[in-house]
Design a protein around this motif. Sequence first.
Motif, PDB file in Angstrom:
ATOM      1  N   GLY A  22       1.115  -1.300  -0.009  1.00 52.13           N
ATOM      2  CA  GLY A  22       0.206  -0.124  -0.567  1.00 52.13           C
ATOM      3  C   GLY A  22       0.734   1.581   0.073  1.00 52.13           C
ATOM      4  N   PHE A  23       2.197   1.088  -0.412  1.00 46.13           N
ATOM      5  CA  PHE A  23       2.511   2.220  -0.859  1.00 46.13           C
ATOM      6  C   PHE A  23       3.129   2.943  -1.145  1.00 46.13           C
ATOM      7  CE2 PHE A  23       6.651   4.914  -1.520  1.00 46.13           C
ATOM      8  CZ  PHE A  23       6.861   5.654   0.076  1.00 46.13           C
ATOM      9  N   VAL A  24       2.581   4.841  -0.883  1.00 51.97           N
ATOM     10  CA  VAL A  24       2.153   5.624  -2.416  1.00 51.97           C
ATOM     11  C   VAL A  24       3.339   6.600  -1.488  1.00 51.97           C
ATOM     12  CG1 VAL A  24       0.434   5.056  -3.165  1.00 51.97           C
ATOM     13  CG2 VAL A  24       0.550   6.745  -0.918  1.00 51.97           C
ATOM     14  N   PRO A  25       4.300   7.324  -2.622  1.00 51.29           N
ATOM     15  CA  PRO A  25       4.787   8.515  -1.957  1.00 51.29           C
ATOM     16  C   PRO A  25       3.956   9.850  -1.930  1.00 51.29           C
ATOM     17  CG  PRO A  25       5.791   7.864  -4.107  1.00 51.29           C
ATOM     18  CD  PRO A  25       4.617   7.194  -3.884  1.00 51.29           C
ATOM     19  N   ALA A  26       4.289  10.561  -0.857  1.00 52.79           N
ATOM     20  CA  ALA A  26       2.972  11.396   0.222  1.00 52.79           C
ATOM     21  C   ALA A  26       2.857  12.705  -0.683  1.00 52.79           C
ATOM     22  CB  ALA A  26       3.999  11.644   1.258  1.00 52.79           C
ATOM     23  N   ALA A  27       4.331  12.875  -1.553  1.00 47.44           N
ATOM     24  CA  ALA A  27       3.535  13.928  -1.976  1.00 47.44           C
ATOM     25  C   ALA A  27       2.525  13.087  -3.479  1.00 47.44           C
ATOM     26  CB  ALA A  27       4.916  14.361  -3.466  1.00 47.44           C
ATOM     27  N   SER A  28       2.177  12.101  -4.078  1.00 48.07           N
ATOM     28  CA  SER A  28       1.007  11.787  -4.918  1.00 48.07           C
ATOM     29  C   SER A  28      -0.377  11.522  -3.645  1.00 48.07           C
ATOM     30  CB  SER A  28       1.254  10.319  -5.201  1.00 48.07           C
ATOM     31  OG  SER A  28       2.615  10.391  -6.012  1.00 48.07           O
ATOM     32  N   TRP A  29       0.034  11.839  -2.659  1.00 49.73           N
ATOM     33  CA  TRP A  29      -1.631  12.002  -1.454  1.00 49.73           C
ATOM     34  C   TRP A  29      -2.728  12.641  -1.741  1.00 49.73           C
ATOM     35  CZ3 TRP A  29      -2.250   7.721   2.104  1.00 49.73           C
ATOM     36  CH2 TRP A  29      -3.761   7.468   2.350  1.00 49.73           C
ATOM     37  N   ASP A  30      -2.996  13.456  -2.619  1.00 48.16           N
ATOM     38  CA  ASP A  30      -3.802  14.238  -3.322  1.00 48.16           C
ATOM     39  C   ASP A  30      -4.309  13.757  -4.175  1.00 48.16           C
ATOM     40  OD1 ASP A  30      -4.081  15.515  -0.008  1.00 48.16           O
ATOM     41  OD2 ASP A  30      -2.620  16.811  -0.747  1.00 48.16           O
ATOM     42  N   ARG A  31      -3.653  12.793  -5.075  1.00 48.68           N
ATOM     43  CA  ARG A  31      -4.509  12.581  -6.180  1.00 48.68           C
ATOM     44  C   ARG A  31      -5.115  11.522  -6.049  1.00 48.68           C
ATOM     45  NH1 ARG A  31       0.991  10.766  -9.605  1.00 48.68           N
ATOM     46  NH2 ARG A  31       2.262  13.124  -9.304  1.00 48.68           N
ATOM     47  N   GLU A  32      -6.655  11.796  -7.099  1.00 48.43           N
ATOM     48  CA  GLU A  32      -7.671  10.631  -7.517  1.00 48.43           C
ATOM     49  C   GLU A  32      -6.791   9.906  -8.150  1.00 48.43           C
ATOM     50  OE1 GLU A  32     -10.175  13.763 -10.046  1.00 48.43           O
ATOM     51  OE2 GLU A  32     -10.659  14.623  -8.620  1.00 48.43           O
ATOM     52  N   ASP A  33      -7.883   8.780  -7.374  1.00 44.86           N
ATOM     53  CA  ASP A  33      -7.549   7.429  -8.392  1.00 44.86           C
ATOM     54  C   ASP A  33      -6.399   6.862  -8.159  1.00 44.86           C
ATOM     55  OD1 ASP A  33     -10.381   7.347  -9.191  1.00 44.86           O
ATOM     56  OD2 ASP A  33      -9.251   8.140 -11.674  1.00 44.86           O
ATOM     57  N   LEU A  34      -6.406   7.312  -6.805  1.00 43.02           N
ATOM     58  CA  LEU A  34      -5.211   6.743  -6.422  1.00 43.02           C
ATOM     59  C   LEU A  34      -4.341   4.774  -6.328  1.00 43.02           C
ATOM     60  CD1 LEU A  34      -2.108   8.218  -5.353  1.00 43.02           C
ATOM     61  CD2 LEU A  34      -2.680   7.803  -2.800  1.00 43.02           C
ATOM     62  N   LEU A  35      -2.655   5.198  -7.104  1.00 41.94           N
ATOM     63  CA  LEU A  35      -2.831   3.904  -7.021  1.00 41.94           C
ATOM     64  C   LEU A  35      -1.327   3.449  -6.642  1.00 41.94           C
ATOM     65  CD1 LEU A  35      -2.935   2.895 -11.092  1.00 41.94           C
ATOM     66  CD2 LEU A  35      -4.444   2.528  -9.127  1.00 41.94           C
TER      67      LEU A  35
END
Length: 386
Positions: A22-35
């Motif tokens: 489930g890891f995502v970079p913190a900078a991507s957190w606010d994106r829609e349809d996040l993978l």
Amino acid sequence: MKQRQCQGCGILLQTEDENKPGFVPAASWDREDLLCRRCFRLLHYGQVEAVALSPDDYLAIVADAVARADLLLVMMDVVDFEGSFDEVLLKVIDRPFLVAVNKMDLLPRIVPWKEAEDWVSHRFSTAGLEPRACVGISSKEGKGINRLRSELWQAPGSTIAVIGVTNTGKSTLLARLVGRDPTVSELAGTTLGAMEYQLASRDGQRELTIVDTPGLVPTGRLSDLLCSDCQRAFVPHRPLSSRLFPVEVGQSLLLSQYCQIDFLGTLPGEVQTENKQGQSLVAAYAPKDVVIHRTRQRKAEQLRTETDTPSIFGSRCALCLPETAGLKWQTQEVDLPRGWDLAVAGLGWVTAKGAGLRLQVTVPDSVKVLTRVNLVGRKDTPVPQG
């Protein structure tokens, strides 16, 4: 920070540890349809990363979704039925259910869909389970989806959990039903968490909640013993290869390097001859990329255990060769009645044509081998109509 789910696999997302699911970079957190990073790499680069979830983790997620559902939609793979008709699945079916019989387009064209649906319904009945309906579909091509959608709307309740073992095509089906773009792979374990979607009726007067769940991990499936690259040859994506072979005592049939079927004779009381040469006949069914080879028994044993290349099996992964993979063999004698199938989970099956056969079957330990009423062709033992 509120909880979010990966839109590809359903795992809860996190930014703290890149070594955990489930890891995502913190900078991507606010994106829609996040993978999550795993799904992003799978979708864009075809890279497959292992996850740290156990079979019990998957079972717990599915059991929670089942407990909240009014109706279950059970996904079955008709071309690897024994690999998907698993005890871990049957034990969680405790409420009304429909069966989506997937990959019908990969069966030989001579098989009527209604006949295959009745065959599947009968198999559930023999396990003490009675589906509301069995609907043949091709989630890849979209065939049968409208009929399935109609069955869902006719069923009582508003929450439907989609369940099944890995590699049955649940994610592709969900894309058809609710119009989402799934992260789809031919490999087991792509979906990691339960995800909910809303499906509204055409008149807007009713809404269904569709819960997508991770694939349960089955036991006894040959394909699961192989590495991710070699698995692809055992997950059919084209119509099955079907071949008819005359066989006699002392001959063997190899279905890939992992299954040897020796012919010991016909069953007592059966007619020995099936063709002009006095040989019995068997029909073999397997994915297109699986080599089917008839030879003498002694030669078959050499081919099954060899590690040298080149081979009739083509280029082979060194990690998955029986010897280097540490596979141990089990051998059993099987009486196969006339017209019945001998099925190997995660591989394929053979059918005795004209006369019942006494066979000796050798496969890796733990692989499920069983006999059943034939799926393809005339039924000498009739399947009850659904």
